[in-house]
Write a protein that holds these residues in place. Structure first.
Motif, PDB file in Angstrom:
ATOM      1  N   ARG A  13       4.264 -12.669 -15.305  1.00 38.44           N
ATOM      2  CA  ARG A  13       4.604 -11.250 -15.399  1.00 38.44           C
ATOM      3  C   ARG A  13       3.490 -10.380 -14.838  1.00 38.44           C
ATOM      4  NH1 ARG A  13       5.405  -8.530 -21.231  1.00 38.44           N
ATOM      5  NH2 ARG A  13       3.238  -9.210 -21.327  1.00 38.44           N
ATOM      6  N   ASP A  14       2.248 -10.676 -15.199  1.00 40.64           N
ATOM      7  CA  ASP A  14       1.124  -9.863 -14.714  1.00 40.64           C
ATOM      8  C   ASP A  14       0.978  -9.968 -13.195  1.00 40.64           C
ATOM      9  OD1 ASP A  14       0.642  -9.088 -17.288  1.00 40.64           O
ATOM     10  OD2 ASP A  14      -1.036 -10.474 -17.610  1.00 40.64           O
ATOM     11  N   LEU A  15       1.264 -11.137 -12.659  1.00 43.62           N
ATOM     12  CA  LEU A  15       1.185 -11.305 -11.205  1.00 43.62           C
ATOM     13  C   LEU A  15       2.217 -10.426 -10.508  1.00 43.62           C
ATOM     14  CD1 LEU A  15       0.107 -12.735  -8.686  1.00 43.62           C
ATOM     15  CD2 LEU A  15       1.771 -14.572  -9.118  1.00 43.62           C
ATOM     16  N   PHE A  20      11.152 -23.527  -1.833  1.00 41.48           N
ATOM     17  CA  PHE A  20      11.946 -23.814  -3.025  1.00 41.48           C
ATOM     18  C   PHE A  20      11.089 -23.949  -4.285  1.00 41.48           C
ATOM     19  CE2 PHE A  20      15.635 -25.819  -0.435  1.00 41.48           C
ATOM     20  CZ  PHE A  20      16.176 -24.558  -0.235  1.00 41.48           C
ATOM     21  N   ILE A  21       9.795 -24.176  -4.141  1.00 43.17           N
ATOM     22  CA  ILE A  21       8.930 -24.234  -5.324  1.00 43.17           C
ATOM     23  C   ILE A  21       8.866 -22.879  -6.021  1.00 43.17           C
ATOM     24  CG2 ILE A  21       7.478 -26.161  -4.599  1.00 43.17           C
ATOM     25  CD1 ILE A  21       5.453 -24.153  -3.552  1.00 43.17           C
ATOM     26  N   LEU A  40      14.474  -7.044 -16.507  1.00 46.86           N
ATOM     27  CA  LEU A  40      15.375  -6.354 -15.590  1.00 46.86           C
ATOM     28  C   LEU A  40      14.919  -6.529 -14.143  1.00 46.86           C
ATOM     29  CD1 LEU A  40      15.938  -2.978 -17.488  1.00 46.86           C
ATOM     30  CD2 LEU A  40      17.680  -4.724 -17.031  1.00 46.86           C
ATOM     31  N   LEU A  41      13.630  -6.278 -13.905  1.00 47.85           N
ATOM     32  CA  LEU A  41      13.104  -6.338 -12.542  1.00 47.85           C
ATOM     33  C   LEU A  41      13.081  -7.767 -12.028  1.00 47.85           C
ATOM     34  CD1 LEU A  41      11.927  -4.604 -10.283  1.00 47.85           C
ATOM     35  CD2 LEU A  41       9.661  -4.902 -11.317  1.00 47.85           C
ATOM     36  N   ARG A  42      12.666  -8.700 -12.883  1.00 44.96           N
ATOM     37  CA  ARG A  42      12.630 -10.115 -12.497  1.00 44.96           C
ATOM     38  C   ARG A  42      14.015 -10.606 -12.087  1.00 44.96           C
ATOM     39  NH1 ARG A  42      12.475 -14.018 -17.386  1.00 44.96           N
ATOM     40  NH2 ARG A  42      14.592 -13.170 -17.423  1.00 44.96           N
ATOM     41  N   ASP A  43      15.032 -10.299 -12.887  1.00 44.92           N
ATOM     42  CA  ASP A  43      16.386 -10.767 -12.593  1.00 44.92           C
ATOM     43  C   ASP A  43      16.939 -10.131 -11.327  1.00 44.92           C
ATOM     44  OD1 ASP A  43      16.158 -12.261 -14.873  1.00 44.92           O
ATOM     45  OD2 ASP A  43      17.540 -11.056 -16.076  1.00 44.92           O
ATOM     46  N   ASP A  64      18.033 -12.346  -8.083  1.00 44.39           N
ATOM     47  CA  ASP A  64      19.375 -12.319  -7.521  1.00 44.39           C
ATOM     48  C   ASP A  64      19.355 -11.919  -6.051  1.00 44.39           C
ATOM     49  OD1 ASP A  64      20.346 -13.032  -9.981  1.00 44.39           O
ATOM     50  OD2 ASP A  64      20.982 -11.010 -10.547  1.00 44.39           O
ATOM     51  N   ARG A  65      18.389 -11.109  -5.680  1.00 41.15           N
ATOM     52  CA  ARG A  65      18.332 -10.616  -4.307  1.00 41.15           C
ATOM     53  C   ARG A  65      17.662 -11.601  -3.359  1.00 41.15           C
ATOM     54  NH1 ARG A  65      19.721  -5.669  -1.436  1.00 41.15           N
ATOM     55  NH2 ARG A  65      18.666  -5.875   0.574  1.00 41.15           N
ATOM     56  N   ILE A  66      16.532 -12.188  -3.754  1.00 38.93           N
ATOM     57  CA  ILE A  66      15.775 -13.016  -2.809  1.00 38.93           C
ATOM     58  C   ILE A  66      15.451 -14.412  -3.331  1.00 38.93           C
ATOM     59  CG2 ILE A  66      14.798 -11.022  -1.628  1.00 38.93           C
ATOM     60  CD1 ILE A  66      12.268 -11.331  -3.155  1.00 38.93           C
ATOM     61  N   GLY A  67      15.893 -14.763  -4.536  1.00 39.36           N
ATOM     62  CA  GLY A  67      15.767 -16.131  -5.020  1.00 39.36           C
ATOM     63  C   GLY A  67      14.473 -16.468  -5.733  1.00 39.36           C
ATOM     64  N   VAL A  68      13.424 -15.683  -5.533  1.00 48.16           N
ATOM     65  CA  VAL A  68      12.123 -15.985  -6.136  1.00 48.16           C
ATOM     66  C   VAL A  68      12.204 -15.758  -7.642  1.00 48.16           C
ATOM     67  CG1 VAL A  68       9.689 -15.371  -6.196  1.00 48.16           C
ATOM     68  CG2 VAL A  68      10.916 -15.398  -4.018  1.00 48.16           C
ATOM     69  N   ASN A  69      11.679 -16.717  -8.386  1.00 47.04           N
ATOM     70  CA  ASN A  69      11.786 -16.685  -9.838  1.00 47.04           C
ATOM     71  C   ASN A  69      10.418 -16.479 -10.481  1.00 47.04           C
ATOM     72  OD1 ASN A  69      13.235 -17.048 -12.354  1.00 47.04           O
ATOM     73  ND2 ASN A  69      12.221 -19.028 -12.529  1.00 47.04           N
ATOM     74  N   TYR A  70      10.301 -15.465 -11.314  1.00 52.45           N
ATOM     75  CA  TYR A  70       9.068 -15.195 -12.051  1.00 52.45           C
ATOM     76  C   TYR A  70       9.312 -15.459 -13.535  1.00 52.45           C
ATOM     77  CZ  TYR A  70       6.669 -13.022  -8.114  1.00 52.45           C
ATOM     78  OH  TYR A  70       6.048 -12.802  -6.910  1.00 52.45           O
TER      79      TYR A  70
END
Length: 280
Positions: free
Chosen positions: A35-37, A226-227, A17-20, A24-30
């Motif tokens: 997850r721990d980071l 973009f990385i 939930l938090l990752r998505d 969606d808000r700032i583009g950064v993908n985890y």
């Protein structure tokens, strides 16, 4: 009383939930491996907001009236601000030696606009300004440089214009002493004549309303951001660039980043030994 060193549990469902939401808000993908980071970076914010879990924090970010201010803290918490002067110079040399001359040959009185779209604490746009000044371009042509980052704290540092020795590890000593003044040990301030060449602002690359006016630049540097983005987020951002940029327009990304499978709006070209995406 909780200590910042305490890291809350982030179960798979809450992480998704938090990752998505962040994506969606700032583009950064985890991905799951990070997850721990993510938990480590955001635990201080959960505590600062007086919440008891990441699920509470998710609902706060998504629905609370005060969330807009908190998103600025999220940007600060997860942003990567590692950079230095005179980094990845091939594209900047191509800018100075080829793109700037071509522009003013074709449009002698038309202002050239350059945008550093993920400038962190400001080393990249200041490097661009130094390179242009070394060739005398500011004295003979109208050039504007804009610099933005999603992190308010990064832009605050850029506006302050004070840098430590680590930022100079790739810069020639004569350029350091020409463009910076040592204030105290390991603290150097950029000279006003250079610093004032740059217009600093915060901007979220995923918010079209925040970047569309910046993206009208003739040349965009969007490197080493973009990385951290998903392919969907990259494509969305590049579409905004393409829609706003003039023709020709030039987009510089880092050597480790590729847009070849993500856009047909830009063509990768080799210009003066540098690879640059060109909008035709």
């Amino acid at each position: 009383m909780r200590f910042v060193s305490e890291i809350f549990s982030l179960p798979d469902g809450h992480f998704t939930l938090l990752r998505d939401l962040i994506h969606d808000r700032i583009g950064v993908n985890y991905d799951k491996e990070r997850r721990d980071l993510l938990a480590e970076k955001l635990t201080p914010r959960v505590i600062a907001c007086g919440l008891d879990s990441f699920l509470d924090y998710y609902y706060f970010l998504k629905y609370d009236d005060a969330a807009e201010q908190e998103w600025k803290q999220v940007m600060d918490a997860i942003s990567i601000q590692e950079t230095f002067f005179w980094r990845e110079m091939d594209q900047i040399r191509a800018l100075v030696e080829v793109l700037v001359p071509e522009h003013f040959t074709a449009h002698p009185t038309e202002c050239l606009r350059i945008w550093s779209a993920a400038c962190a604490s400001g080393e990249e746009p200041l490097t661009i300004a130094m390179a242009l000044d070394e060739k005398g371009w500011f004295a003979r042509a109208p050039i504007e440089i804009y610099a933005s980052d999603g992190s308010p704290s990064a832009i605050a540092k850029a506006r302050q214009g004070v840098y430590r020795d680590r930022s100079f590890r790739n810069l020639l000593p004569n350029l350091q002493t020409k463009y910076f003044r040592e204030e105290q040990e390991n603290q150097w301030r950029v000279i006003p004549e250079l610093h004032n060449r740059i217009k600093w602002t915060t901007a979220n690359l995923m918010a079209e309303s925040e970047i569309q006016h910046l993206a009208t630049a003739n040349i965009i540097f969007c490197r080493n951001v973009f990385i951290y983005f998903s392919e969907k987020a990259i494509s969305q951002t590049v579409r905004v660039f393409s829609k706003a940029m003039p023709t020709p327009g030039y987009l510089c990304v880092a050597a480790s980043e590729s847009l070849l499978k993500l856009t047909t709006e830009f063509e990768l070209q080799e210009i003066e030994n540098a690879f640059i995406y060109v909008k035709r």
